[in-house]
Design an enzyme around this catalytic site. Structure first.
Site, PDB file in Angstrom:
ATOM      1  N   SER A  82       0.843  -1.169   0.116  1.00  0.00           N
ATOM      2  CA  SER A  82      -0.004   0.028   0.047  1.00  0.00           C
ATOM      3  C   SER A  82       0.997   1.322   0.016  1.00  0.00           C
ATOM      4  O   SER A  82       0.175   2.407  -0.233  1.00  0.00           O
ATOM      5  CB  SER A  82      -0.976   0.038   1.371  1.00  0.00           C
ATOM      6  OG  SER A  82      -0.261   0.283   2.392  1.00  0.00           O
ATOM      7  N   LYS A 151       0.786   4.493   7.049  1.00  0.00           N
ATOM      8  CA  LYS A 151       0.085   5.290   5.767  1.00  0.00           C
ATOM      9  C   LYS A 151       0.713   6.632   5.936  1.00  0.00           C
ATOM     10  O   LYS A 151       1.281   6.843   7.047  1.00  0.00           O
ATOM     11  CB  LYS A 151      -1.542   5.331   6.309  1.00  0.00           C
ATOM     12  CG  LYS A 151      -2.099   3.772   6.297  1.00  0.00           C
ATOM     13  CD  LYS A 151      -2.298   3.316   4.984  1.00  0.00           C
ATOM     14  CE  LYS A 151      -2.644   1.702   5.078  1.00  0.00           C
ATOM     15  NZ  LYS A 151      -2.729   1.331   3.764  1.00  0.00           N
TER      16      LYS A 151
END
Length: 284
Positions: A82, A151
């Site tokens: 990701s 993230k």
């Protein structure tokens, strides 16, 4: 004539035979007490056995490792694709906690590690290291631990995040972000702000509540981030509004070093594009 006859004081005569003491130049005599502070006057030193010294050093090292993990640094690994292209699956990273001391909060653009808010990771991703030694090392911060996500912070308290302008750019408080330097260039992803497999739907998130952040992966088409946990309009689901935001107290720290593999060692910094974002409204 003797000295007594001359009126002079008699002189001492040295008896023949072995002396009982020596001159100051010769040092103390056989029967003399050792001078204060001399080697003979010092108590004998007791040294630890080699195994005891090794155990003591190990204990000190463990205490220092636990203190460093709790206060300063911690190692993690990248659990998925990701965060490509900058961070690849299984990369080893270092997280520093100093930036968020004393009321410090995550800032827009920071790459952060945070604990799973609940349901963001599957069982395999939450498992962490296996084996006795890796588990023990993970406890003291010397081995990457599981149950965490990595993230990038896109919005902080009060921010409104929108997808997208005519150029496919994310907007924060109306300001488009220039993300070419870190977002993956994926031909299958036509904008920088999709939900997974859903780039054509425009959406808006926020204002971000006080004490929370809105996060996204850099591989926008393959990241189970805040956008995935938003409640979609008119969708018949049991989604609870607000689940897309991550509480600040779940954030472990800011990623500042890509440590391993060695050939990709790099320092991570906050992208300049976030400097142009205006302040949002007060978080609700």
């Amino acid at each position: 004539m003797t000295s007594h006859d001359r009126g002079l004081p008699p002189t001492d005569t040295q008896p023949e035979g072995p002396r009982s003491s020596s001159s100051p130049e010769d040092g103390p005599g056989w029967g003399a007490d050792p001078a204060p502070g001399s080697a003979a006057d010092k108590p004998k030193e007791h040294h630890l056995a080699l195994w005891a010294e090794a155990l003591l050093l190990l204990a000190v090292a463990l205490v220092l490792a636990v203190a460093i993990k709790a206060l300063f640094l911690q190692a993690f690994y990248i659990p998925s694709e990701s965060m490509e292209p900058g961070l690849v699956k299984d990369d080893r990273i270092l997280v520093q906690k100093v930036s968020y001391w004393g009321g410090g909060e995550p800032q827009r653009g920071d790459v952060v590690v945070f604990k799973d808010p609940g349901g963001w990771l599957n069982a395999a991703e939450s498992a962490g290291p296996t084996g006795t030694i890796p588990k023990a090392m993970a406890k003291i911060g010397l081995y990457p631990s599981g149950g965490h996500l990595v993230k990038r912070v896109i919005g902080v308290a009060g921010d409104v995040i929108e997808c997208c302008d005519d150029q496919g750019r994310i907007l924060v408080n109306g300001q488009p972000l220039d993300e070419d330097s870190y977002v993956k260039d994926d031909p299958d992803t036509q904008c920088n702000g999709p939900m997974v497999d859903q780039c054509t739907t425009d959406w808006k998130a926020g204002p971000v509540p006080e004490g929370h952040v809105f996060v996204m992966g850099d591989n926008r088409g393959h990241s189970a981030d805040s956008t995935v946990h938003m409640c979609r309009p008119k969708a018949e689901t049991d989604c609870v509004p607000g689940q897309e935001f991550v509480a600040d107290d779940l954030v472990v720290g800011r990623v500042f070093v890509l440590l391993w593999p060695r050939e990709r060692f790099d320092w991570l910094s906050r992208p300049a594009t976030f400097e142009d974002v205006p302040d949002g409204s007060s978080g609700s």
